[in-house]
Scaffold this active site. Structure first.
Site, PDB file in Angstrom:
ATOM      1  N   ASP A   1      -9.578 -14.052  -3.268  1.00 43.42           N
ATOM      2  CA  ASP A   1      -8.897 -12.841  -3.761  1.00 43.42           C
ATOM      3  C   ASP A   1      -9.892 -12.115  -4.668  1.00 43.42           C
ATOM      4  OD1 ASP A   1      -5.472 -12.318  -4.177  1.00 43.42           O
ATOM      5  OD2 ASP A   1      -6.974 -10.990  -5.082  1.00 43.42           O
TER       6      ASP A   1
ATOM      7  N   LEU B   1      -8.864 -10.090  -6.984  1.00 41.34           N
ATOM      8  CA  LEU B   1      -8.090  -9.854  -8.207  1.00 41.34           C
ATOM      9  C   LEU B   1      -7.906  -8.359  -8.483  1.00 41.34           C
ATOM     10  CD1 LEU B   1      -9.636 -12.639 -10.527  1.00 41.34           C
ATOM     11  CD2 LEU B   1      -7.603 -12.786  -9.097  1.00 41.34           C
ATOM     12  N   SER B   2      -8.010  -7.527  -7.438  1.00 36.49           N
ATOM     13  CA  SER B   2      -7.859  -6.085  -7.657  1.00 36.49           C
ATOM     14  C   SER B   2      -6.407  -5.730  -7.962  1.00 36.49           C
ATOM     15  CB  SER B   2      -8.349  -5.297  -6.435  1.00 36.49           C
ATOM     16  OG  SER B   2      -7.615  -5.665  -5.286  1.00 36.49           O
TER      17      SER B   2
ATOM     18  N   ASP C   1     -14.449 -10.422  -2.273  1.00 32.38           N
ATOM     19  CA  ASP C   1     -13.903  -9.306  -1.505  1.00 32.38           C
ATOM     20  C   ASP C   1     -14.077  -9.623  -0.013  1.00 32.38           C
ATOM     21  OD1 ASP C   1     -13.475  -6.917  -0.194  1.00 32.38           O
ATOM     22  OD2 ASP C   1     -14.789  -5.730  -1.513  1.00 32.38           O
TER      23      ASP C   1
ATOM     24  N   SER D   1       4.554  -5.539   9.081  1.00 30.93           N
ATOM     25  CA  SER D   1       5.658  -4.927   8.340  1.00 30.93           C
ATOM     26  C   SER D   1       6.641  -4.269   9.292  1.00 30.93           C
ATOM     27  CB  SER D   1       5.058  -3.878   7.409  1.00 30.93           C
ATOM     28  OG  SER D   1       6.045  -3.015   6.915  1.00 30.93           O
TER      29      SER D   1
ATOM     30  N   TYR E   1      -1.253   3.481   5.264  1.00 36.56           N
ATOM     31  CA  TYR E   1      -0.899   2.067   5.102  1.00 36.56           C
ATOM     32  C   TYR E   1      -0.200   1.537   6.357  1.00 36.56           C
ATOM     33  CZ  TYR E   1       2.150  -1.835   4.049  1.00 36.56           C
ATOM     34  OH  TYR E   1       2.823  -3.021   4.138  1.00 36.56           O
TER      35      TYR E   1
ATOM     36  N   LYS F   1      -1.294  -1.319   9.588  1.00 36.58           N
ATOM     37  CA  LYS F   1      -0.530  -2.453  10.137  1.00 36.58           C
ATOM     38  C   LYS F   1      -0.460  -2.350  11.662  1.00 36.58           C
ATOM     39  CE  LYS F   1       0.167  -4.429   6.246  1.00 36.58           C
ATOM     40  NZ  LYS F   1      -0.636  -5.623   5.910  1.00 36.58           N
TER      41      LYS F   1
ATOM     42  N   ASN G   1      11.997  -6.242   3.606  1.00 37.34           N
ATOM     43  CA  ASN G   1      11.646  -5.954   2.202  1.00 37.34           C
ATOM     44  C   ASN G   1      11.638  -7.221   1.344  1.00 37.34           C
ATOM     45  OD1 ASN G   1      12.295  -3.307   3.320  1.00 37.34           O
ATOM     46  ND2 ASN G   1      12.276  -2.583   1.210  1.00 37.34           N
TER      47      ASN G   1
ATOM     48  N   LEU H   1      11.663  -0.785  -5.372  1.00 40.68           N
ATOM     49  CA  LEU H   1      12.982  -0.801  -6.015  1.00 40.68           C
ATOM     50  C   LEU H   1      13.169  -1.939  -7.029  1.00 40.68           C
ATOM     51  CD1 LEU H   1      15.862   0.301  -6.245  1.00 40.68           C
ATOM     52  CD2 LEU H   1      16.453  -1.013  -4.206  1.00 40.68           C
TER      53      LEU H   1
ATOM     54  N   SER I   1      15.995   5.711 -10.788  1.00 42.01           N
ATOM     55  CA  SER I   1      16.391   6.833  -9.927  1.00 42.01           C
ATOM     56  C   SER I   1      16.745   6.285  -8.552  1.00 42.01           C
ATOM     57  CB  SER I   1      15.225   7.814  -9.768  1.00 42.01           C
ATOM     58  OG  SER I   1      14.925   8.405 -11.006  1.00 42.01           O
TER      59      SER I   1
ATOM     60  N   ARG J   1      13.428  10.581  -1.483  1.00 45.31           N
ATOM     61  CA  ARG J   1      11.982  10.391  -1.600  1.00 45.31           C
ATOM     62  C   ARG J   1      11.362  10.713  -0.250  1.00 45.31           C
ATOM     63  NH1 ARG J   1       9.716   4.474  -3.317  1.00 45.31           N
ATOM     64  NH2 ARG J   1      10.530   3.901  -1.263  1.00 45.31           N
TER      65      ARG J   1
HETATM   66  N1  UFG Z   1      14.276   3.230  -4.127  1.00 48.20           N
HETATM   67  C1  UFG Z   1      15.000   3.911  -5.081  1.00 48.20           C
HETATM   68  N2  UFG Z   1      14.453   4.046  -6.323  1.00 48.20           N
HETATM   69  C2  UFG Z   1      13.238   3.540  -6.653  1.00 48.20           C
HETATM   70  C3  UFG Z   1      12.508   2.847  -5.670  1.00 48.20           C
HETATM   71  C4  UFG Z   1      13.058   2.711  -4.421  1.00 48.20           C
HETATM   72  O1  UFG Z   1      16.111   4.385  -4.834  1.00 48.20           O
HETATM   73  O2  UFG Z   1      12.801   3.730  -7.795  1.00 48.20           O
HETATM   74  C5  UFG Z   1      14.868   3.043  -2.796  1.00 48.20           C
HETATM   75  C6  UFG Z   1      14.058   3.653  -1.688  1.00 48.20           C
HETATM   76  O3  UFG Z   1      14.421   4.991  -1.496  1.00 48.20           O
HETATM   77  C7  UFG Z   1      14.431   2.756  -0.529  1.00 48.20           C
HETATM   78  C8  UFG Z   1      14.699   1.400  -1.162  1.00 48.20           C
HETATM   79  O4  UFG Z   1      14.907   1.670  -2.529  1.00 48.20           O
HETATM   80  O5  UFG Z   1      15.609   3.216   0.045  1.00 48.20           O
HETATM   81  C9  UFG Z   1      13.545   0.442  -1.007  1.00 48.20           C
HETATM   82  O6  UFG Z   1      12.371   1.080  -1.453  1.00 48.20           O
HETATM   83  P1  UFG Z   1      11.029   0.274  -1.716  1.00 48.20           P
HETATM   84  O7  UFG Z   1      10.020   1.241  -2.221  1.00 48.20           O
HETATM   85  O8  UFG Z   1      11.302  -0.934  -2.546  1.00 48.20           O
HETATM   86  O9  UFG Z   1      10.651  -0.252  -0.285  1.00 48.20           O
HETATM   87  P2  UFG Z   1      10.382   0.564   1.063  1.00 48.20           P
HETATM   88  O10 UFG Z   1      11.481   0.162   1.987  1.00 48.20           O
HETATM   89  O11 UFG Z   1      10.188   1.997   0.856  1.00 48.20           O
HETATM   90  O12 UFG Z   1       8.968   0.014   1.456  1.00 48.20           O
HETATM   91  C10 UFG Z   1       8.797  -1.323   1.773  1.00 48.20           C
HETATM   92  C11 UFG Z   1       7.418  -1.839   1.346  1.00 48.20           C
HETATM   93  C12 UFG Z   1       6.330  -1.205   2.152  1.00 48.20           C
HETATM   94  C13 UFG Z   1       6.622  -1.304   3.613  1.00 48.20           C
HETATM   95  C14 UFG Z   1       7.982  -0.725   3.889  1.00 48.20           C
HETATM   96  C15 UFG Z   1       8.363  -0.835   5.315  1.00 48.20           C
HETATM   97  O13 UFG Z   1       7.203  -1.559  -0.025  1.00 48.20           O
HETATM   98  O14 UFG Z   1       5.131  -1.868   1.877  1.00 48.20           O
HETATM   99  O15 UFG Z   1       8.952  -1.423   3.129  1.00 48.20           O
HETATM  100  O16 UFG Z   1       9.457  -0.033   5.591  1.00 48.20           O
HETATM  101  F1  UFG Z   1       5.737  -0.636   4.356  1.00 48.20           F
END
Ligand code: UFG
Length: 343
Positions: free
Chosen positions: A32, A34-35, A59, A126, A151, A155, A181, A202, A218, A297
């Site tokens: 790793d 460690l980034s 790396d 993913s 990103y 994948k 998730n 989230l 939010s 979002r």
């Molecule tokens: N959400 C909020 N508020 C926040 C953050 C997230 O309401 O502050 C909501 C998002 O709109 C979404 C859900 O929570 O509906 C999950 O969001 P995340 O950002 O936790 O996860 P994502 O589903 O957007 O993304 C995840 C991984 C990515 C991956 C993706 C695949 O973080 O790496 O799933 O769909 F690519």
């Protein structure tokens, strides 16, 4: 037993997988840079398992570093590749970083596996490859949709690279795992997710709000075509997820399948909305999460959850943690970070 190389092994999913590998008896070496993690993770792994995994700071995009690693550890027989950049938003601004880190790492590993007698590689993919699915729950046969971020594209391209290399006759196997998730932390609260800066995902945002680091969570949108209007995801416990990697690596090393390449969805099969998840957290922990509804979002998928039947039947793996327990583990980890003065 055969040694497993875990790239990105001090990261969130990597560290939980190292714990499960060691508990299953596999010797591990982590590489790793460690980034996006730190050395203390190794102490946490040691406290849980009683075994300190070998660690190389380096790396994986650097071929010389990896060549030396394989020379130093001729007993490596399997690789689990977690070394990658993983923030969707950041990838929009830094595409070269994402393509370089994620693709060069994979190419270097695939290049070195044959000459070093490595039998298989588990790749972290993913559910992002399915984009906005036409139907839920999603099986592995669902169409791959055009990626909406660099990103996500790394994948998709990585899956294609692995397929091409194996179809060209490479002397090793691969298991591609499509995560939904991942959330939660080890029940010991010795390891967990530690995002840099303001969390984008989230659960870390939610637990940081619950403990008072952030004022308010939010909720991105309540006008989606879902029962309560907020987005739906399949939240999978990180320890359950880690266990699937041990099964996958064992499957390759012990030649339990004739297939040279296999793809599995790793999810629970349950779709949960953002508002439902907040409720589960509040009920499981007794802690309130101040939140407000804001606009959608950009780039968010409306709803996606897994059909995990193939992994259940073929791998004999199933997500067993309840969402309430998973939320309690995320909270215990957040409390541990405070106790340690990390945040
Ligand atoms: N959400 C909020 N508020 C926040 C953050 C997230 O309401 O502050 C909501 C998002 O709109 C979404 C859900 O929570 O509906 C999950 O969001 P995340 O950002 O936790 O996860 P994502 O589903 O957007 O993304 C995840 C991984 C990515 C991956 C993706 C695949 O973080 O790496 O799933 O769909 F690519």
């Amino acid at each position: 037993m055969d040694r497993i190389l875990v790239t990105g092994g001090t990261g969130y999913i990597g560290s939980h997988t190292v714990v499960e590998l060691q508990q299953a008896g596999y010797p591990v070496v982590i590489i790793d840079d460690l980034s996006n993690s730190n050395r203390e993770v190794i102490d946490g792994i040691e406290r849980i398992t009683g075994i300190r995994p070998d660690f190389v700071e380096g790396d994986c995009t650097d071929m010389q570093t990896l060549s030396k690693l394989f020379a130093d550890y001729p007993d490596i027989k399997g690789i689990i590749n977690f070394a990658a950049s993983k923030a969707v938003g950041e990838s929009m601004h830094k595409p070269i970083l994402y393509y370089r880190n994620n693709l060069n790492t994979l190419l270097n590993l695939l290049d070195l596996m044959g000459p070093n007698g490595v039998k298989g590689i588990v790749f972290s993919s993913s559910c992002t490859v399915y984009g906005e699915p036409d139907e839920n729950p999603v099986t592995e046969k669902a169409p791959i949709k055009k990626a909406t971020s660099p990103y996500g594209n790394t994948k998709q391209i990585s899956e294609e690279i692995i397929t091409d290399v194996i179809n060209a006759g490479a002397p090793f196997k691969s298991v591609i795992l499509r995560y939904f998730n991942p959330v939660g932390a080890h029940p010991s609260a010795e390891i967990g997710e530690l995002p840099n800066g303001v969390p984008q995902n989230l659960i870390p945002y939610l637990t940081q709000t619950a403990i008072g680091i952030r004022q308010e969570l939010s909720v991105f949108g309540n006008d989606y075509d879902t029962p309560d209007g907020s987005c739906i995801r399949d939240y999978i416990n990180v320890v359950d997820l880690a266990k699937a990697h041990v099964i996958a690596v064992k499957r390759m090393l012990e030649n339990k399948s004739d297939a040279k390449i296999e793809i599995f969805n790793l999810g629970t099969g349950n779709g949960v909305s953002v508002l439902e998840l907040i409720n589960v957290f509040e009920e499981a922990t007794g802690v309130k999460v101040p939140h407000k509804i804001v606009g959608r979002r950009a780039g968010d998928i409306e709803k996606v959850w897994a059909n995990p039947t193939y992994a259940n039947e073929v791998l004999g793996w199933k997500a067993t943690s309840t969402l309430a327990d998973t939320m309690r583990s995320a909270w215990a980890w957040q409390l541990k970070l405070r106790e340690r003065g990390v945040m």
